[in-house]
Design a protein around this motif. Structure first.
Motif, short mmCIF file in Angstrom:
data_model
loop_
_atom_site.label_atom_id
_atom_site.label_comp_id
_atom_site.label_asym_id
_atom_site.label_seq_id
_atom_site.Cartn_x
_atom_site.Cartn_y
_atom_site.Cartn_z
N PRO A 134 -6.27 5.92 7.12
CA PRO A 134 -7.86 5.33 6.86
C PRO A 134 -8.04 4.02 6.97
O PRO A 134 -9.04 3.48 7.77
CB PRO A 134 -8.09 6.09 5.39
N GLN A 135 -7.05 3.08 6.39
CA GLN A 135 -7.39 1.67 6.53
C GLN A 135 -7.04 1.39 8.19
O GLN A 135 -7.59 0.37 8.65
CB GLN A 135 -6.30 1.05 5.54
N GLN A 192 1.89 12.28 2.96
CA GLN A 192 0.56 12.18 2.23
C GLN A 192 0.17 10.62 2.20
O GLN A 192 -1.08 10.57 2.54
CB GLN A 192 0.81 12.60 0.73
N GLN A 230 0.76 -1.26 -0.01
CA GLN A 230 0.05 -0.03 0.08
C GLN A 230 0.93 1.15 -0.22
O GLN A 230 0.63 2.38 -0.79
CB GLN A 230 -0.79 0.05 1.18
N LEU A 264 3.23 6.37 -6.85
CA LEU A 264 2.35 7.38 -7.73
C LEU A 264 2.75 8.69 -7.66
O LEU A 264 2.24 9.71 -7.99
CB LEU A 264 0.89 7.36 -7.32
N GLY A 265 3.59 8.84 -6.74
CA GLY A 265 4.38 10.46 -6.47
C GLY A 265 4.00 11.05 -5.00
O GLY A 265 4.23 12.15 -4.82
N LEU A 266 3.17 10.13 -4.42
CA LEU A 266 2.73 10.69 -2.86
C LEU A 266 4.16 10.79 -2.03
O LEU A 266 4.76 10.01 -2.20
CB LEU A 266 1.44 10.03 -2.38
N SER A 267 4.07 11.90 -1.21
CA SER A 267 5.14 11.77 -0.37
C SER A 267 4.78 10.77 0.93
O SER A 267 3.58 10.36 1.10
CB SER A 267 5.28 13.32 0.31
N ARG A 285 -3.52 9.70 3.42
CA ARG A 285 -4.40 9.29 2.63
C ARG A 285 -4.88 7.98 2.35
O ARG A 285 -5.88 7.31 2.19
CB ARG A 285 -4.24 10.06 1.16
N VAL A 286 -3.75 7.12 2.58
CA VAL A 286 -4.00 5.80 2.45
C VAL A 286 -3.64 4.83 3.47
O VAL A 286 -4.57 3.87 4.01
CB VAL A 286 -2.71 5.17 1.33
N ALA A 335 2.76 1.41 -3.26
CA ALA A 335 1.93 1.81 -4.59
C ALA A 335 1.77 3.51 -4.36
O ALA A 335 1.64 4.11 -5.35
CB ALA A 335 0.55 1.18 -4.38
N ALA A 336 1.55 3.81 -3.10
CA ALA A 336 1.39 5.34 -3.09
C ALA A 336 2.24 6.12 -3.42
O ALA A 336 2.36 7.31 -3.96
CB ALA A 336 0.96 5.50 -1.68
N ILE A 337 3.72 5.71 -2.87
CA ILE A 337 4.73 6.72 -3.14
C ILE A 337 5.13 6.38 -4.62
O ILE A 337 5.82 7.52 -5.21
CB ILE A 337 5.91 6.32 -1.97
#
Lengths: 272, 255
Positions: free
Chosen positions: A192-193, A184, A171, A178-181, A188-189, A174-176
Motif C-alpha cells: 500500500p505504501q 502478509q 516497516q 507483530l507476528g505477520l508473515s 498489508r504494509v 515492525a510488521a513481522i
C-alpha cells in the motif's frame, strides 16, 4: 548486477517522503507553476488552437484528416490501456521477483529485465509478431499488446522494485515483529505504501507507452499514426496529415502529463 | 510439533526470557560475545552501554529479527533460536517498540493497533476496534484514533506504537531505545506509559539510558560493552557504586 542500470529511473530516499525521480521525456510541469503563460499552457492550448483553426482556414485537407483520424485515436487508446494494465500486472510480479530471496525467482526476473531492456522496442514488436506468428495465429492487436506488455512489464518491474525498496526497512520489521508473515506484511504494509510512491512514475510510463504505441503501426494495427499514413498515401497530403497526427499526439500526452502532475501533487499533499 | 531431538524444551525455570551463551557475528564484528541473561516474569531489566555494545542486537535476537550465530534463547519455554520453531507464534508473545516508532504511515492510529490482531489472530473487526480504543485510552490518546502518524508528535507516535505492541497481548515487551528519537519534552509522556506498564507487571527488557525510568521502574540494570555483559545489579548499586572500571567510565559520560 546493474550492468544495464537505467539512470533515468532512480530512487532517491529524501528522509520521510520518498519520491522516485523520473527525468524521462515526460512533460511533467514544474510543481507550483502558477504562471499564466507556462510552457505547458502555451504548448497545450497552442496545439488545440491549431487543431481548431487549421480546418477553418483550409477545410479541404485538414477537416477531412480530422474526420479520418478518430478510429485511429480509439485504436491507440485501446492498445495503450490494454498494454498498461497488463504491464502493471507483469511489472508488479517482476518487481517482487527482483527482490525475492529465492535465487531462482530472482534470477529469472532479473534476466527478463536485462534482456528486454537490451532490445529496442521496435525489434521486440517485430520479433513477437513474427515469432508468435510461427506458433499461433494471433490478431494483430493482440500481438501489439503482448509486445508492449513484455517491454513495459520490465520497465515497470524496475519501478515497483525501486518503490518497494524505498520503503524503510523498519516497516517490514515492525510488521513481522507483530507476528505477520512476510507475505502478509508485504500485502498489508509494504505494497500500500509502495503504490503511493510508484503512482507518479507509473503515470509517466503510461504517457511513454502512449507515445511508443505508435510503433505498432508497423503491424497491421490501424492506430493514430497508421490512419494518418493511410490518409497521406491516399491523398498525397503528407505534410498536412502528419502535422495533424503530431498535434493530436501532443494534445493527448500534454493532457495526461497534466493529470499525472495533479495526481502527484495530491499524493504529496496528503503526505504519508 | 515433534522436534524434541533439536529442541531441548528444557524447563524454562522461573524465567520469561533466557539467553544462554549467545554469540552474534556480523561479518567481522562481534556483536554478542557469549551473553547469558535471564529475565523473570514481571521483571523490568534495563540494558545500558555505549553504542555498538550489542544491546540492540541482543534485543533483536529475542524475537529473531537477528539470527544468532550460536547459543540459545528461550521465551517462555519456547526456543527462539531453533530454526524449526514457529517463530511467528513466538513473535505474537513478544511486543517490540522501536527507536523510530515504525508506525504504518498509511493507516490511522487505531488501524495501526488493530492490524495485527485482525490479520494474525483473526479477531473480529468490531472486537479489535473496541480493544484498540481501550489501548489508545490507556496511553492517553483516545482522541487521536483517526489521526495518521504524520499528524502526531513523536511522543504520541511512540505511545501509539506501544499500544500497537500491547494489542497482541504479549507476555514480554522489548523496547529498543524508545525515547532516543524524541525531543526532551516528549520523553516523559512515553516513560510514564512505560512506568505504568512496569507497575502492572509486564515483563520488560529496555535498551535505554533514561536514569529516571531506571530508578522508578527497573529491577535490574545490565551494563554491556563490546558484546559482553560487564556488570549487572539493582539500579542504585550499578549507578552509584559500579564495581567495574568500564561501567564507571561509561556512567561518567552519560550522567
Amino acid at each position: 548486477m546493474a550492468s544495464l542500470k537505467d539512470p533515468r529511473r532512480e530512487v532517491r530516499p529524501t528522509g520521510r517522503s520518498t519520491r522516485i525521480e523520473v527525468t524521462d521525456g515526460a512533460l511533467i510541469p514544474e510543481k507550483g507553476e502558477r504562471v499564466v503563460f507556462s510552457a505547458w499552457r502555451i504548448s497545450f492550448f497552442g496545439a488545440i488552437a491549431l487543431l481548431v483553426i487549421l480546418p477553418f482556414i483550409a477545410p479541404d485537407p485538414y477537416w477531412k484528416i480530422l474526420q479520418f483520424l478518430p478510429d485511429g485515436i480509439l485504436k491507440t487508446f485501446q492498445v495503450t490501456v490494454l498494454s498498461i494494465v497488463c504491464a502493471v500486472v507483469v511489472g508488479l510480479f517482476t518487481g517482487l521477483g527482483r527482490i525475492s530471496r529465492i535465487t531462482l525467482v530472482n534470477r529469472i526476473a532479473t534476466i527478463y529485465v536485462e534482456i528486454v531492456r537490451g532490445i529496442p522496442l521496435l525489434v521486440q514488436i517485430f520479433y513477437i509478431y513474427y515469432a508468435l506468428g510461427k506458433i499461433v495465429q494471433v490478431p494483430d492487436i493482440a500481438a501489439a499488446v503482448i509486445a508492449m506488455t513484455v517491454c513495459y512489464g520490465a520497465y515497470l518491474g524496475e519501478i515497483f522494485r525501486a518503490g518497494i525498496q524505498s520503503i524503510p526497512r523498519g516497516q517490514m520489521e515492525a510488521a513481522i515483529a507483530l507476528g505477520l508473515s512476510r507475505s502478509q506484511a508485504l500485502q498489508r504494509v509494504i505494497l500500500p505504501q509502495t503504490l503511493r510512491v510508484v503512482l507518479p512514475p507509473l503515470g509517466n510510463e503510461f504517457i511513454a507507452l502512449l507515445k511508443d504505441s505508435s510503433l505498432v503501426s508497423i503491424l497491421a494495427v490501424s492506430d493514430l499514426l497508421r490512419r494518418g499514413r493511410e490518409y497521406a498515401s491516399k491523398t498525397f497530403f503528407y505534410f498536412e496529415s502528419f502535422t495533424v497526427v503530431a498535434l493530436v499526439y501532443l494534445v493527448l500526452t500534454l493532457f495526461f502529463s497534466r493529470l499525472v502532475a495533479i495526481m502527484e501533487e495530491r499524493i504529496g499533499r496528503r503526505g504519508r | 510439533m515433534d522436534d524434541s531431538e533439536t529442541t531441548p524444551r528444557e524447563a524454562p525455570g522461573p524465567y520469561r526470557i533466557r539467553v544462554q551463551d549467545a554469540c552474534k557475528i556480523f561479518k567481522d564484528v562481534v556483536a554478542l560475545n557469549h551473553v547469558d541473561l535471564e529475565v523473570k516474569p514481571a521483571e523490568v531489566v534495563l540494558i545500558i552501554g555505549p553504542s555498538g555494545s550489542g544491546k540492540s542486537t541482543l534485543l533483536r535476537s529475542i524475537n529473531r529479527l537477528e539470527n544468532l550465530t550460536s547459543g540459545d534463547i528461550w521465551v517462555d519455554g519456547d526456543r527462539v533460536s531453533d530454526r524449526a520453531a514457529d517463530i511467528r507464534r513466538i513473535r505474537e508473545e513478544v511486543g517490540m517498540v522501536f527507536q523510530s516508532f515504525n508506525l504504518f504511515p498509511h493507516l490511522s492510529a487505531l488501524s495501526n493497533i488493530t492490524l495485527a490482531p485482525r490479520i494474525v489472530k483473526k479477531v473480529p473487526s468490531a472486537e479489535a476496534l473496541e480493544a484498540g480504543m481501550k489501548l489508545l485510552a490507556r496511553v492517553g490518546l483516545a482522541d487521536k484514533a483517526d489521526a495518521y502518524p504524520d499528524q502526531l508528535s513523536g511522543g504520541q507516535q511512540q505511545r501509539v506504537a506501544i499500544a500497537r505492541a500491547l494489542a497482541m497481548n504479549p507476555k514480554v515487551m522489548l523496547f529498543d531505545e524508545p525515547t532516543s528519537a524524541l525531543d526532551p519534552e516528549m520523553i516523559k509522556e512515553v516513560l510514564d506509559v512505560m512506568t505504568d506498564l512496569a507497575r502492572e507487571g509486564m515483563t520488560m527488557l529496555v535498551v535505554s539510558h533514561e536514569m529516571g525510568f531506571a530508578r522508578a521502574a527497573a529491577h535490574r540494570v545490565v551494563f554491556m560493552d563490546h558484546g559482553e555483559i560487564i556488570e549487572q545489579g539493582p539500579p542504585d548499586a550499578v549507578f552509584n557504586c559500579p564495581t567495574e572500571a568500564r561501567t564507571r567510565r561509561f556512567l561518567e559520560h552519560i550522567l
